[in-house]
Design a protein around this motif. Structure first.
Motif, PDB file in Angstrom:
ATOM      1  N   HIS A 300       0.779  -1.415  -0.130  1.00 38.72           N
ATOM      2  CA  HIS A 300      -0.094   0.174  -0.025  1.00 38.72           C
ATOM      3  C   HIS A 300       0.896   1.221  -0.041  1.00 38.72           C
ATOM      4  O   HIS A 300       0.578   2.173  -0.647  1.00 38.72           O
ATOM      5  CB  HIS A 300      -0.973  -0.129   1.264  1.00 38.72           C
ATOM      6  CG  HIS A 300      -2.161   1.305   1.183  1.00 38.72           C
ATOM      7  ND1 HIS A 300      -1.523   2.188   1.966  1.00 38.72           N
ATOM      8  CD2 HIS A 300      -2.808   1.376   0.557  1.00 38.72           C
ATOM      9  CE1 HIS A 300      -2.606   2.996   1.878  1.00 38.72           C
ATOM     10  NE2 HIS A 300      -3.530   2.825   1.117  1.00 38.72           N
ATOM     11  N   PHE A 304       1.137   2.873  -4.131  1.00 35.32           N
ATOM     12  CA  PHE A 304       0.379   4.139  -4.095  1.00 35.32           C
ATOM     13  C   PHE A 304       1.262   5.233  -3.743  1.00 35.32           C
ATOM     14  O   PHE A 304       0.742   6.364  -3.709  1.00 35.32           O
ATOM     15  CB  PHE A 304      -0.769   3.839  -3.257  1.00 35.32           C
ATOM     16  CG  PHE A 304      -1.836   2.766  -3.553  1.00 35.32           C
ATOM     17  CD1 PHE A 304      -2.326   2.854  -5.168  1.00 35.32           C
ATOM     18  CD2 PHE A 304      -1.813   1.565  -3.033  1.00 35.32           C
ATOM     19  CE1 PHE A 304      -3.232   1.689  -5.412  1.00 35.32           C
ATOM     20  CE2 PHE A 304      -2.830   0.517  -3.356  1.00 35.32           C
ATOM     21  CZ  PHE A 304      -3.296   0.547  -4.631  1.00 35.32           C
ATOM     22  N   TYR A 313      -6.695   9.079   0.171  1.00 32.70           N
ATOM     23  CA  TYR A 313      -6.742   7.953  -0.531  1.00 32.70           C
ATOM     24  C   TYR A 313      -8.253   7.267  -0.832  1.00 32.70           C
ATOM     25  O   TYR A 313      -9.009   7.306   0.220  1.00 32.70           O
ATOM     26  CB  TYR A 313      -5.915   6.833   0.210  1.00 32.70           C
ATOM     27  CG  TYR A 313      -6.094   5.339  -0.308  1.00 32.70           C
ATOM     28  CD1 TYR A 313      -5.319   4.954  -1.405  1.00 32.70           C
ATOM     29  CD2 TYR A 313      -6.697   4.613   0.433  1.00 32.70           C
ATOM     30  CE1 TYR A 313      -5.526   3.494  -1.563  1.00 32.70           C
ATOM     31  CE2 TYR A 313      -6.878   3.181   0.140  1.00 32.70           C
ATOM     32  CZ  TYR A 313      -6.148   2.525  -0.792  1.00 32.70           C
ATOM     33  OH  TYR A 313      -6.318   1.420  -1.290  1.00 32.70           O
ATOM     34  N   TRP A 314      -8.624   6.524  -1.870  1.00 31.75           N
ATOM     35  CA  TRP A 314     -10.124   5.963  -1.978  1.00 31.75           C
ATOM     36  C   TRP A 314      -9.926   4.801  -2.923  1.00 31.75           C
ATOM     37  O   TRP A 314      -9.602   4.799  -3.910  1.00 31.75           O
ATOM     38  CB  TRP A 314     -10.989   6.979  -2.626  1.00 31.75           C
ATOM     39  CG  TRP A 314     -12.489   6.549  -2.806  1.00 31.75           C
ATOM     40  CD1 TRP A 314     -12.827   5.580  -2.027  1.00 31.75           C
ATOM     41  CD2 TRP A 314     -13.440   6.926  -3.568  1.00 31.75           C
ATOM     42  NE1 TRP A 314     -14.148   5.226  -2.378  1.00 31.75           N
ATOM     43  CE2 TRP A 314     -14.381   6.314  -3.492  1.00 31.75           C
ATOM     44  CE3 TRP A 314     -13.281   8.158  -4.588  1.00 31.75           C
ATOM     45  CZ2 TRP A 314     -15.546   6.291  -4.175  1.00 31.75           C
ATOM     46  CZ3 TRP A 314     -14.725   8.036  -5.484  1.00 31.75           C
ATOM     47  CH2 TRP A 314     -15.721   7.361  -4.987  1.00 31.75           C
ATOM     48  N   CYS A 315     -10.236   3.942  -1.888  1.00 29.38           N
ATOM     49  CA  CYS A 315     -10.318   2.272  -2.745  1.00 29.38           C
ATOM     50  C   CYS A 315     -11.672   2.268  -2.899  1.00 29.38           C
ATOM     51  O   CYS A 315     -12.555   2.011  -1.962  1.00 29.38           O
ATOM     52  CB  CYS A 315      -9.713   1.227  -1.951  1.00 29.38           C
ATOM     53  SG  CYS A 315      -9.944  -0.414  -2.594  1.00 29.38           S
ATOM     54  N   ALA A 317     -13.659  -0.096  -3.713  1.00 29.55           N
ATOM     55  CA  ALA A 317     -14.198  -1.730  -3.715  1.00 29.55           C
ATOM     56  C   ALA A 317     -15.059  -1.955  -2.719  1.00 29.55           C
ATOM     57  O   ALA A 317     -15.461  -1.020  -1.765  1.00 29.55           O
ATOM     58  CB  ALA A 317     -13.010  -2.460  -3.483  1.00 29.55           C
ATOM     59  N   THR A 323     -10.058  -7.131  -1.728  1.00 29.73           N
ATOM     60  CA  THR A 323      -9.465  -5.720  -1.916  1.00 29.73           C
ATOM     61  C   THR A 323      -9.827  -4.799  -0.887  1.00 29.73           C
ATOM     62  O   THR A 323      -9.089  -3.764  -0.427  1.00 29.73           O
ATOM     63  CB  THR A 323     -10.005  -5.279  -3.315  1.00 29.73           C
ATOM     64  OG1 THR A 323      -9.737  -6.135  -4.377  1.00 29.73           O
ATOM     65  CG2 THR A 323      -9.441  -3.829  -3.863  1.00 29.73           C
ATOM     66  N   TYR A 327      -6.851  -3.222   1.128  1.00 27.53           N
ATOM     67  CA  TYR A 327      -6.764  -1.787   0.906  1.00 27.53           C
ATOM     68  C   TYR A 327      -7.767  -0.887   0.985  1.00 27.53           C
ATOM     69  O   TYR A 327      -7.706   0.311   0.823  1.00 27.53           O
ATOM     70  CB  TYR A 327      -6.349  -1.930  -0.836  1.00 27.53           C
ATOM     71  CG  TYR A 327      -5.064  -2.639  -0.865  1.00 27.53           C
ATOM     72  CD1 TYR A 327      -3.645  -2.132  -0.507  1.00 27.53           C
ATOM     73  CD2 TYR A 327      -5.085  -3.964  -1.668  1.00 27.53           C
ATOM     74  CE1 TYR A 327      -2.809  -2.899  -0.637  1.00 27.53           C
ATOM     75  CE2 TYR A 327      -3.860  -4.601  -1.786  1.00 27.53           C
ATOM     76  CZ  TYR A 327      -2.753  -4.196  -1.267  1.00 27.53           C
ATOM     77  OH  TYR A 327      -1.549  -4.850  -1.388  1.00 27.53           O
ATOM     78  N   ILE A 328      -8.826  -1.209   1.729  1.00 25.19           N
ATOM     79  CA  ILE A 328      -9.670  -0.306   2.352  1.00 25.19           C
ATOM     80  C   ILE A 328      -9.348  -0.213   3.765  1.00 25.19           C
ATOM     81  O   ILE A 328      -9.204   0.694   4.649  1.00 25.19           O
ATOM     82  CB  ILE A 328     -11.276  -0.574   2.290  1.00 25.19           C
ATOM     83  CG1 ILE A 328     -11.806  -0.524   0.839  1.00 25.19           C
ATOM     84  CG2 ILE A 328     -12.172   0.410   3.147  1.00 25.19           C
ATOM     85  CD1 ILE A 328     -13.263  -0.803   0.658  1.00 25.19           C
ATOM     86  N   SER A 339      -8.700   7.928   4.409  1.00 24.89           N
ATOM     87  CA  SER A 339      -9.271   7.409   3.292  1.00 24.89           C
ATOM     88  C   SER A 339     -10.861   7.776   3.139  1.00 24.89           C
ATOM     89  O   SER A 339     -11.489   8.366   4.244  1.00 24.89           O
ATOM     90  CB  SER A 339      -9.423   5.824   3.688  1.00 24.89           C
ATOM     91  OG  SER A 339      -8.324   5.287   3.596  1.00 24.89           O
ATOM     92  N   TYR A 367      -8.245   3.909  -6.461  1.00 27.51           N
ATOM     93  CA  TYR A 367      -8.201   2.818  -6.789  1.00 27.51           C
ATOM     94  C   TYR A 367      -9.548   2.139  -7.064  1.00 27.51           C
ATOM     95  O   TYR A 367     -10.496   1.856  -6.247  1.00 27.51           O
ATOM     96  CB  TYR A 367      -7.383   2.226  -5.658  1.00 27.51           C
ATOM     97  CG  TYR A 367      -6.825   0.750  -5.671  1.00 27.51           C
ATOM     98  CD1 TYR A 367      -6.050   0.088  -6.823  1.00 27.51           C
ATOM     99  CD2 TYR A 367      -6.813  -0.290  -4.554  1.00 27.51           C
ATOM    100  CE1 TYR A 367      -5.592  -1.051  -6.906  1.00 27.51           C
ATOM    101  CE2 TYR A 367      -6.240  -1.382  -4.781  1.00 27.51           C
ATOM    102  CZ  TYR A 367      -5.708  -1.756  -6.097  1.00 27.51           C
ATOM    103  OH  TYR A 367      -5.030  -3.153  -5.996  1.00 27.51           O
ATOM    104  N   CYS A 368      -9.433   1.230  -8.016  1.00 27.86           N
ATOM    105  CA  CYS A 368     -11.009   0.959  -8.493  1.00 27.86           C
ATOM    106  C   CYS A 368     -10.894  -0.200  -9.776  1.00 27.86           C
ATOM    107  O   CYS A 368      -9.651  -0.542  -9.915  1.00 27.86           O
ATOM    108  CB  CYS A 368     -11.922   1.840  -9.087  1.00 27.86           C
ATOM    109  SG  CYS A 368     -11.424   2.770 -10.523  1.00 27.86           S
TER     110      CYS A 368
END
Ligand code: WTA
Length: 664
Positions: A300, A304, A313-315, A317, A323, A327-328, A339, A367-368
């Motif tokens: 991470h 990133f 930061y924005w995941c 998912a 994920t 990564y959240i 986030s 991140y998507c």
């Protein structure tokens, strides 16, 4: 097993663009490179020379109560252990240490609800919530080692619940909110969960789903499940069973606000996450504490290029998939990141909600999944065009191969040609990102995940000889253990060996994807070689969907394949043989789709159903999915010599033509 993936290579990298991508490469922007955390390519060679030293350096970024005595225990492959003798606590690393260091006021989560509700939760507040809920779980009799189920939508409580479990050493088993209650029950049964945390109702695109009542319908007789904790999220009324069900707010109100983090062995199980494999029964992927956190935090940070003090930061998912776990929740919080957490869909209340969120919170890293990018592409550049996206500095992609067209759109429209794109390849099993560009170092090629992350070793192997392929297509393998690797399949160690370590031996992890290595050594992941389909980044097994379809009373037999789909990457197509001389009509189609929704979840419903008098089978009775794929795509059939009854395919080809004529 054949390297023939469910998506043929030509489909993943469609024609004209395949040529383009061989020539078009993108260097990290000079300004980005200069300031990047990693910008010296020597990092690859250093990590390759001494991978254990590289991973030790990463593990040292975490807080350990007690340092490990051995980095890698490889005495009994493939059952590897990392950082043995060490003790730590994941929730301590994600929360306490930031608060202790004076960063308690930093926002951990900017939560945003579907109807525009907002909650900014600082690290200090999150820690307080986690401690209280961890105490409440203990009050409910949860002990270290007990499995706790979590079936929650994208609300802050899901993060609190996961971290509270981690704090007391109770492995969690999160089930994605899109799965049906039946699927939850099955996963609770397999993992012998003692307690389940769920919600009264969930919001989805302006509607509400009565989650708790659905859970009740199926959960009744599960002996191992002693308690259900209900989060009052929407305030919708639901039934509470005496002696079993309690409200989250009530048990936390009376709980001890202090709950010290349990020092846990590096190999203590952190979570089980069920994922789809080749058979109908989902696989319980088991991740442990020290190695997993080391892997997710390091990837991470470097993939990133994270600056916790300034990045948002924005995941995008769902927490219910790996994920979201890595990564959240765990990676970003371990790194002290701020986030965004978005409750809903990308098109509600309208198709610019993502871009509104980017603008509102000043998102710097997005991140998507490619499926979402393709949807945005279809809706058009006007939607992102309405918002100021200049805060963005890095874009990521995950979950399926990103087609070059979508990559270029992401690059141009969302990133204004300013943001490096990291196409990250990994799996539930790998725990953390394995193949990816490093944004300050790697020259990217749209559609390629490029090279393994430092300390990770990947090869493409020839399908028949098993030899490494320097250039060309074959089976993707990982040739050395890595800290965040799955440790086993929960309660199924034999299946663990059989699935991943039979083909090339106990030291070589078989990924299950086909990949190509080009003349520059870039890796292009093409798609699955097993019977796993990837619908909008949701991983499903064909066998799982087939067994749901045959649960419909009218169905005699079913075969499911993944067909290339413009929007969802792959779509589920089902060939269905009905009982006796029943004829299928619209109502049967709806009935079958409803059965699948009930057994697995709406996202698993077949997009197309093709009625089959019979299915093409080999003489030994094995369904020839390869032929079904040809038929569904309207292609000339491949080798049919092993077919038991050639007439079967003619009927199906006729059927597909007829359906197409009707659609036109
Ligand atoms: C696919 C999701 C190509 C692949 C993190 C893998 C990808 C499966 C990529 C794992 C990518 C994931 N390029 N294919 N960047 N990322 N995949 O377990 O087939 O839900 O084996 O983990 O998704 O899916 P899972």
């Amino acid at each position: 097993m054949s390297t023939e993936p469910d998506t043929a290579p030509g489909e993943a990298l469609d024609g004209e663009l395949a040529t383009l991508l061989e020539v078009e490469t993108f260097d990290p922007p000079a300004e980005f490179r200069e300031r990047a955390l990693l910008n010296d390519p020597a990092v690859y060679a250093q990590a390759a020379e001494d991978p254990q030293a590289w991973w030790v350096a990463q593990a040292e970024q975490l807080d350990w109560f007690q340092k490990w005595t051995r980095v890698l225990d490889d005495d009994d492959p493939p059952f590897y252990k990392w950082f043995t003798g060490g003790t730590l606590n994941v929730s301590y690393n994600c929360l306490d240490r930031h608060v202790i260091a004076g960063r308690g006021d930093r926002v951990a989560l900017h939560w945003r609800g579907e109807e525009g509700q907002e909650r900014d939760i600082t690290y200090a507040e999150l820690l307080a919530d986690v401690e209280r809920f961890a105490s409440a779980l203990k009050d409910q009799g949860v002990q270290k080692g007990d499995v706790v189920g979590i079936y929650l939508p994208m609300i802050p409580e899901v993060v609190v619940a996961m971290l509270a479990c981690a704090r007391i050493g109770a492995p969690h088993n999160v089930v994605f909110g899109g799965f049906s209650a039946e699927a939850v029950r099955e996963r609770m049964e397999f993992s012998e969960a003692k307690l389940l945390i769920t919600v009264d109702g969930a919001a989805r695109k302006g509607k509400t789903a009565p989650v708790k009542d659905r859970v009740d319908e199926v959960m009744g007789d599960l002996a191992t499940l002693q308690t259900i904790v209900v989060v009052r999220s929407l305030g919708t009324p639901c039934q509470m069973k005496d002696g079993r069900d309690v409200y989250y707010d009530e048990i936390t109100a009376t709980a001890d606000p202090a709950c010290p983090p349990e020092p846990l062995d590096a190999e203590h199980p952190l979570y089980i996450l069920y994922t789809s494999g080749s058979t109908a029964k989902p696989k319980g992927i088991l991740h442990t504490t020290g190695g997993y956190l080391t892997g997710v935090a390091a990837t991470h940070r470097y993939v990133f290029d994270l600056r916790p003090e300034s990045d948002v930061y924005w995941c995008a998912a769902d927490v219910g998939w790996v994920t979201g776990h890595s990564y959240i929740v765990y990676g970003p919080l371990a790194n002290g990141a701020t986030s965004v957490m978005w409750e809903g869909a990308p098109d509600y209340p309208d198709k610019d909600i993502w871009w509104e969120i980017v603008e509102r919170y000043g998102v710097t890293i997005l991140y998507c999944a490619p499926t979402a990018i393709r949807a945005c592409m279809k809706w058009g550049a006007d939607w992102p065009g309405k918002h100021d996206l200049s805060s963005l500095r890095l874009l990521g992609s995950v979950g399926e191969p990103i087609n070059p067209k979508a990559w270029l759109w992401y690059h141009k429209v969302v990133g204004s040609e300013r943001c490096p794109i990291v196409d990250t390849w990994w799996q539930t099993e790998t725990g953390a990102i394995m193949i990816t560009p490093l944004p300050g170092i790697t020259q990217t090629k749209p559609g390629s995940a490029t090279y393994p992350f430092p300390g990770v070793f990947a090869e493409v192997r020839d399908e028949s000889t098993g030899e490494p392929i320097q250039e060309g297509q074959g089976l993707l393998v990982l040739t050395q253990p890595w800290p965040s690797m799955l440790r086993t399949l929960y309660k199924e160690p034999e299946r663990f060996i059989e699935t991943y370590f039979k083909r090339f031996g106990k030291e070589t992890y078989l990924v299950g994807d086909a990949a190509r290595r080009d003349s520059d050594g870039y890796l292009w992941v093409i798609g699955r070689i097993d019977d796993v389909v990837n619908v909008s980044g949701h991983r499903l097994s064909t066998a799982e969907v087939e067994s749901a379809i045959v649960a419909h009373a009218d169905v005699a037999e079913a075969a499911v394949i993944g067909q290339h789909d413009e929007d969802s990457g792959q779509a589920i197509v089902a060939f269905v043989t009905l009982q006796g001389d029943l004829a299928g009509d619209e109502q049967t189609v709806e009935g079958i789709r409803a059965t699948v929704a009930e057994r697995i979840g709406k996202f698993a419903r077949p997009k197309r159903i093709i009625w089959a008098d019979d299915l093409p089978k080999t003489r030994s009775g094995k369904i020839m999915r390869r032929l079904l794929r040809d038929i569904a795509e309207g292609r000339a059939l491949g080798d049919v010599t092993t077919l038991r009854d050639p007439a079967v395919t003619e009927q199906l080809e006729g059927q597909v033509k007829e359906m197409q004529a009707q659609e036109d």
